[in-house]
Design a protein around this motif. Sequence first.
Motif, short mmCIF file in Angstrom:
data_model
loop_
_atom_site.label_atom_id
_atom_site.label_comp_id
_atom_site.label_asym_id
_atom_site.label_seq_id
_atom_site.Cartn_x
_atom_site.Cartn_y
_atom_site.Cartn_z
N ALA A 68 0.85 -1.21 0.00
CA ALA A 68 0.00 0.00 0.00
C ALA A 68 0.88 1.26 0.00
CB ALA A 68 -0.93 0.00 1.22
N HIS A 69 1.94 1.23 0.80
CA HIS A 69 2.86 2.37 0.88
C HIS A 69 3.56 2.59 -0.47
CE1 HIS A 69 5.45 5.32 2.66
NE2 HIS A 69 6.53 4.58 2.56
N GLN A 70 3.98 1.49 -1.06
CA GLN A 70 4.65 1.56 -2.37
C GLN A 70 3.72 2.19 -3.42
OE1 GLN A 70 6.75 -2.08 -3.36
NE2 GLN A 70 6.17 -1.89 -5.52
N LEU A 71 2.46 1.76 -3.41
CA LEU A 71 1.48 2.33 -4.35
C LEU A 71 1.28 3.82 -4.08
CD1 LEU A 71 -1.16 -0.55 -4.44
CD2 LEU A 71 0.42 0.09 -6.28
N GLN A 72 1.21 4.17 -2.79
CA GLN A 72 1.01 5.57 -2.42
C GLN A 72 2.18 6.43 -2.90
OE1 GLN A 72 -1.91 6.61 -0.90
NE2 GLN A 72 -1.19 8.64 -1.45
N LEU A 73 3.39 5.90 -2.79
CA LEU A 73 4.57 6.65 -3.26
C LEU A 73 4.52 6.83 -4.78
CD1 LEU A 73 7.27 5.04 -0.96
CD2 LEU A 73 6.59 7.43 -0.94
N THR A 74 4.00 5.82 -5.47
CA THR A 74 3.87 5.94 -6.93
C THR A 74 2.80 6.97 -7.28
OG1 THR A 74 4.52 3.62 -7.06
CG2 THR A 74 3.63 4.59 -9.07
N ILE A 75 1.74 7.00 -6.49
CA ILE A 75 0.71 8.04 -6.68
C ILE A 75 1.35 9.42 -6.46
CG2 ILE A 75 -1.38 9.05 -5.64
CD1 ILE A 75 -2.38 6.13 -5.26
N SER A 76 2.23 9.53 -5.46
CA SER A 76 2.91 10.81 -5.21
C SER A 76 3.74 11.23 -6.43
CB SER A 76 3.86 10.72 -4.01
OG SER A 76 3.13 10.50 -2.84
N ASP A 77 4.38 10.27 -7.07
CA ASP A 77 5.16 10.58 -8.28
C ASP A 77 4.24 11.12 -9.38
OD1 ASP A 77 7.42 9.60 -7.01
OD2 ASP A 77 7.39 7.66 -8.02
N LEU A 78 3.10 10.47 -9.53
CA LEU A 78 2.13 10.92 -10.56
C LEU A 78 1.63 12.33 -10.24
CD1 LEU A 78 0.02 10.75 -12.84
CD2 LEU A 78 -1.23 9.07 -11.51
N VAL A 79 1.40 12.59 -8.96
CA VAL A 79 0.91 13.92 -8.55
C VAL A 79 1.94 15.00 -8.91
CG1 VAL A 79 0.32 15.34 -6.53
CG2 VAL A 79 -0.64 13.04 -6.76
N VAL A 80 3.21 14.71 -8.68
CA VAL A 80 4.26 15.67 -9.04
C VAL A 80 4.22 15.95 -10.55
CG1 VAL A 80 6.76 16.04 -9.23
CG2 VAL A 80 5.81 15.06 -7.14
N GLU A 81 4.09 14.89 -11.33
CA GLU A 81 4.10 15.08 -12.79
C GLU A 81 2.85 15.83 -13.26
OE1 GLU A 81 5.60 12.09 -15.36
OE2 GLU A 81 6.93 11.27 -13.82
N ALA A 82 1.71 15.58 -12.61
CA ALA A 82 0.49 16.32 -12.98
C ALA A 82 0.69 17.80 -12.66
CB ALA A 82 -0.71 15.76 -12.23
N HIS A 83 1.29 18.09 -11.52
CA HIS A 83 1.58 19.48 -11.16
C HIS A 83 2.52 20.14 -12.17
CE1 HIS A 83 4.31 22.49 -9.39
NE2 HIS A 83 3.21 22.97 -8.84
N ASP A 84 3.53 19.36 -12.59
CA ASP A 84 4.54 19.94 -13.47
C ASP A 84 4.03 20.22 -14.89
OD1 ASP A 84 6.17 19.87 -11.29
OD2 ASP A 84 7.51 18.30 -12.03
N THR A 85 2.83 19.72 -15.22
CA THR A 85 2.29 20.07 -16.55
C THR A 85 2.05 21.57 -16.65
OG1 THR A 85 0.00 19.63 -15.86
CG2 THR A 85 1.17 17.83 -16.97
N HIS A 86 1.62 22.20 -15.53
CA HIS A 86 1.39 23.66 -15.61
C HIS A 86 2.54 24.47 -15.02
CE1 HIS A 86 -0.10 23.41 -11.43
NE2 HIS A 86 -0.86 22.41 -11.82
N HIS A 87 3.43 23.83 -14.28
CA HIS A 87 4.60 24.52 -13.73
C HIS A 87 5.88 23.72 -14.00
CE1 HIS A 87 1.89 27.33 -11.85
NE2 HIS A 87 2.91 28.03 -11.43
N PRO A 88 6.24 23.56 -15.28
CA PRO A 88 7.38 22.70 -15.60
C PRO A 88 8.74 23.33 -15.27
CG PRO A 88 6.51 23.67 -17.59
CD PRO A 88 5.58 24.06 -16.50
N ILE A 89 8.78 24.66 -15.17
CA ILE A 89 10.08 25.33 -14.96
C ILE A 89 10.30 25.66 -13.49
CG2 ILE A 89 11.49 27.36 -15.55
CD1 ILE A 89 11.11 25.38 -17.88
N ALA A 90 9.33 26.34 -12.86
CA ALA A 90 9.52 26.74 -11.46
C ALA A 90 8.17 27.00 -10.79
CB ALA A 90 10.37 28.01 -11.39
#
Length: 243
Positions: A99-121
């Motif tokens: 469950a923790h491993q899956l949650q960490l992978t979800i965290s990775d996806l969340v970062v990438e979703a955020h970076d779609t609108h803020h890819p530089i800073a």
Amino acid sequence: MKYELYYWPHIQGRGEYVRLALEEGAADYVDVARLPESEGGGRAAVSRLLEQAGDGRTPFAPPILRAGKLLLSQTANILQYLGPRLGLVPKAEADRLWAHQLQLTISDLVVEAHDTHHPIAKSLYYEDQKAEATRRSADFRAVRLPKFLGYFERVLKGNPAASGYLVGKSLSYADLSMFQVMAGLNYAFPRAMTRAQAGFPLLTALQQRVQERPRIAAYLKSSRRLAFNDHGIFRRYPELDAE
Ligand SMILES: N[C@@H](CCC(=O)N[C@@H](CS)C(=O)NCC(=O)O)C(=O)O
């Protein structure tokens, strides 16, 4: 135990993964920053903790959970703590680690979703990184989104319990987080998600099952649930979605 959640008061953000667990687990909690400033709430409540937690274990960023003497940050860490206490993860160590491993992978996806609108800073306005955001979003929609969602779809399919949940026989905090990610992606990329939906029937069914759970349904209708908006992680900028 009365829990205190500290998170920026005007967005769902990463606080939402913790809120969903607290709500489904019927926990006694206060969303401190959403109290009026006169009662110790507002952004200042979060900032105070980031400046001085008092015991030398100051968190870097919210969400932050106070549980008695413990002060915890990092979304996946908070959920790893709450899971067993709120009946939101199976007992076996292997299941808890999964469950923790899956949650960490979800965290990775969340970062990438955020970076779609803020890819530089984070510190720059969206308008100042729009060209890069357009390129980043095109790759996210074409490559990263299908890769992540394809992975979670396979996890649901491969669960030996065939429960329709990610871990074992029943709902875990990872399912609640997966619901939030699906809701966020549908908000931010409605056209891309509509096109992709046929490829993710189990994830779509999971999202539906989670939102129909009585406590989650009640929470989603309540004023405790903030609406998605253009300040959070999932933002609806039509120019970043599919044609
Ligand atoms: N890995 C952390 C990330 C925490 C994080 O980025 N929090 C955001 C709000 S969602 C923040 O306020 N960050 C401040 C910063 O990074 O400077 C988690 O999953 O909790």
